[in-house]
Design a protein around this motif. Sequence first.
Motif, mmCIF file in Angstrom:
data_model
loop_
_atom_site.group_PDB
_atom_site.id
_atom_site.type_symbol
_atom_site.label_atom_id
_atom_site.label_comp_id
_atom_site.label_asym_id
_atom_site.label_seq_id
_atom_site.Cartn_x
_atom_site.Cartn_y
_atom_site.Cartn_z
ATOM 1 N N GLY A 197 91.693 20.615 84.020
ATOM 2 C CA GLY A 197 91.397 19.218 84.321
ATOM 3 C C GLY A 197 90.010 18.804 83.895
ATOM 4 N N ASN A 198 89.474 17.838 84.593
ATOM 5 C CA ASN A 198 88.197 17.241 84.245
ATOM 6 C C ASN A 198 87.064 18.272 84.238
ATOM 7 N N GLY A 199 86.290 18.288 83.158
ATOM 8 C CA GLY A 199 85.155 19.188 83.048
ATOM 9 C C GLY A 199 85.491 20.591 82.610
ATOM 10 N N ILE A 200 86.764 20.857 82.270
ATOM 11 C CA ILE A 200 87.199 22.217 81.965
ATOM 12 C C ILE A 200 87.535 22.352 80.488
ATOM 13 N N ALA A 201 86.901 23.297 79.833
ATOM 14 C CA ALA A 201 87.204 23.602 78.437
ATOM 15 C C ALA A 201 88.525 24.357 78.342
ATOM 16 N N HIS A 202 89.089 24.384 77.136
ATOM 17 C CA HIS A 202 90.290 25.186 76.916
ATOM 18 C C HIS A 202 89.888 26.538 76.343
ATOM 19 N N GLY A 203 90.408 27.604 76.949
ATOM 20 C CA GLY A 203 90.120 28.933 76.439
ATOM 21 C C GLY A 203 90.512 29.999 77.429
ATOM 22 N N SER A 204 90.127 31.221 77.123
ATOM 23 C CA SER A 204 90.398 32.342 78.025
ATOM 24 C C SER A 204 89.398 33.448 77.720
ATOM 25 N N THR A 205 89.274 34.362 78.653
ATOM 26 C CA THR A 205 88.369 35.486 78.457
ATOM 27 C C THR A 205 88.871 36.685 79.241
ATOM 28 N N VAL A 206 88.552 37.871 78.718
ATOM 29 C CA VAL A 206 88.818 39.101 79.459
ATOM 30 C C VAL A 206 87.531 39.636 80.065
ATOM 31 N N TYR A 266 79.590 30.566 83.463
ATOM 32 C CA TYR A 266 78.958 29.853 82.354
ATOM 33 C C TYR A 266 79.762 29.940 81.072
ATOM 34 N N ILE A 267 80.560 31.004 80.919
ATOM 35 C CA ILE A 267 81.326 31.166 79.687
ATOM 36 C C ILE A 267 82.294 30.007 79.504
ATOM 37 N N MET A 268 82.767 29.441 80.610
ATOM 38 C CA MET A 268 83.627 28.257 80.562
ATOM 39 C C MET A 268 82.801 26.978 80.551
ATOM 40 N N LEU A 269 81.793 26.903 81.402
ATOM 41 C CA LEU A 269 81.005 25.679 81.533
ATOM 42 C C LEU A 269 80.224 25.384 80.264
#
Length: 548
Positions: free
Chosen positions: A500-509, A539-542
Motif C-alpha cells: 500500500g501507501n509508502g511501500i516499494a515493490h520488492g523482496s529480500t532474503v 531501511y531496505i524497503m523504505l
Amino acid sequence: MKRIIFLLFTLYFLVPVTAQETNNNKSKLVVGIVVDQMRYDYLTRFWDRYGNGGFKKMINGGYNFRNNHFNYMPTYTGPGHASVFTGTSPMNHGIIGNNWYNKFEGKMVYCVEDSSTTSVGTSSSAGQMSPHRLNATTVADENRLHTEFRGKTIGVALKDRASILPAGHTANAAYWFNGGKEGHWITSSYYTKELPQWVKNFNKSGKADFYLKDWNTLYPITTYSESGVDLNNFEGGFTGKKTASFPYNLAELKDENGGFDILKAVPYGNDLTLDFALAAIEGEELGKDEDTDFLTLSFSSTDYVGHNFGVNSKELEDTYLRLDKTLEKLLDYLDQNIGKGSYTIFLTADHGGVDVPAYLESVNAPGGYFNSRSFEQTVEEFVEKEFGRADLIENISNNQVFFNYEALEKAQIAAEELELKLAHEILQLKQIDKVFTRTQMQQGSFTKGLAADIQNGFNQKRSGDVIYVLDPAVISYSKTGSTHGTGFSYDTHVPLIFYGNGIAHGSTVKRSEIIDIAPTVAALLGISFPNSSTGQPLYIMLDQELAE
C-alpha cells in the motif's frame, strides 16, 4: 557564487527533509494483520492455489521479507502480538507468555486479565480484560499521541489477547468474540461503558448463526496435494464426530464443542472476524479524515485449526485457501472505500508451528513427546535429595523453574548454588537440549542462537530462575495436532509483507525480525517509535521507496 552555494545547500539538505516531514501523502488507515500460527512456508506451499487478489496481490504489489524471524522465545500468541506492535521483545514489554507464574501474587496469571474491569456486552467474566500487564506503548499508541488522539485505534480478533495487546493502552476500543451460547462480540469497561450501536446491530444481525453450516473443502479434496491424507492418526477432530475428516456439520457439532466457540476452530471464524472488522471501519469511520487511523486485525482461526489438525492436514490447507479469499475481500473493500494508495497494510504472524511429532516419527524424522509431570517430579526429588528440603521449588511452568526465595533464605542456601546444581542435573535428562540460569541471563550478553532468543524473552521481574529447552520437535502436548513456543525455525520463521501507501515493490532474503515492524510503521508515518522499541526500521524497503 555564494547564492549558488546557498541554493545547492537548500536543494540537497532541506528539500528532502521537508518532503519527508510534511508527509502530505500519509496513509489514512494502517491495517496491521496478524495471522495466528502462520509459518512462512504456507505462502510457498499453497502459492499455486492462491488467487490473484489476496496473498499474491500483496506480494506482487508490495514488499516481501522472506527471512523474517522472531528474535526471542517463547513464541506464543500473547508475546507475539505484543512484540509485533511494541517493536521490542518480552525482555522489555513484559508479556512473557499467554499465562505465567506471578511470583509477587503467588499464582498463575493471564496476560490480559484484569479483575478491576467489568465485561461489556456479556454478563460473563469474558470481558474482564485490559492491557495493564503490557509495559510498553504500541505503534498505535504512538499514533494516538502524535495526532492528539484524533487518530482512532480499533482492535479486532476472536481472541481477547490478540485484540487488546496490539491496540495498546490508548485504543478507542478492542473487541473479541465470546462464543458459548451467546456468539457475540464484546469488550471491556477499560474502553467503554456500553457497546456502540454498530456493535449491537452486528450482534443482532445473525452473522454468527449464518456460519454454523457445513465445512467442506473449497475445492475438490482430490486437488489438495500440499497436505497429507484426510483420514490419519495425527489429528484431533471434534467431539461427536468419529473421524477427523471432511465434511463437518457445524450445526450438529456445536453443542458438544462449545456452542459458538466451534466457529473459532474452523475457517469461518476468519470470515466472521473480517465481517466485524469491516463493520468497525464503517461504524467508527476509520480512514475518513486526514488523521491516520489504526485497525489491528488478527485472524485467529488458523491457530485453532493448526492446534487441532496439525501442520500437514487437509483442514489447514483448506483454511489458508479460504483465508486468501478473505484477504481478497478486505483489499477490495479498502480499495473501494478508503481508496487505492490511501492505506497501508502489513501482514505477519505471532508464531509458527511444529509438524506433529507423531507424524515426524512415522517418517523417521526426529521428534517426540515430553512428559512434563514426570519432569517436575524428577526436579523436586533431586532438589530434596541434594538440599534436604522439599520447599525450594515454588513453580514449574512454561519451561521455567521458579525458586522459593523465602525458603532459600531460611535454609541459608544461595540461589546461585541451587540454579547451578539444578541446571546441571536437568541437562543430563533425555530430550533436554539446553539449560540456562537466571545468572546467565542477567550477567551474560548473548548475540545469536537460542541463548540470545532466550535472553530476549527473559524479563528480570517476571521470568523464572532456570530455563530449559527441549530437543527440536519435542513437545509437551497431545499426540494429535501441532503446537509452538520454541526458538526453532519452525516457530520463528513467519511472513512479513508490506503493501500500500509508502511501500516499494520488492523482496529480500536479508534477515528481518518481528521487532522491526513497529519502528518501520512509525518511520512511515513520521511518528515516535514505541517507547521501548529495540527494533530497527526496515531501511531496505523504505530507502527503495524513497529512491523510486
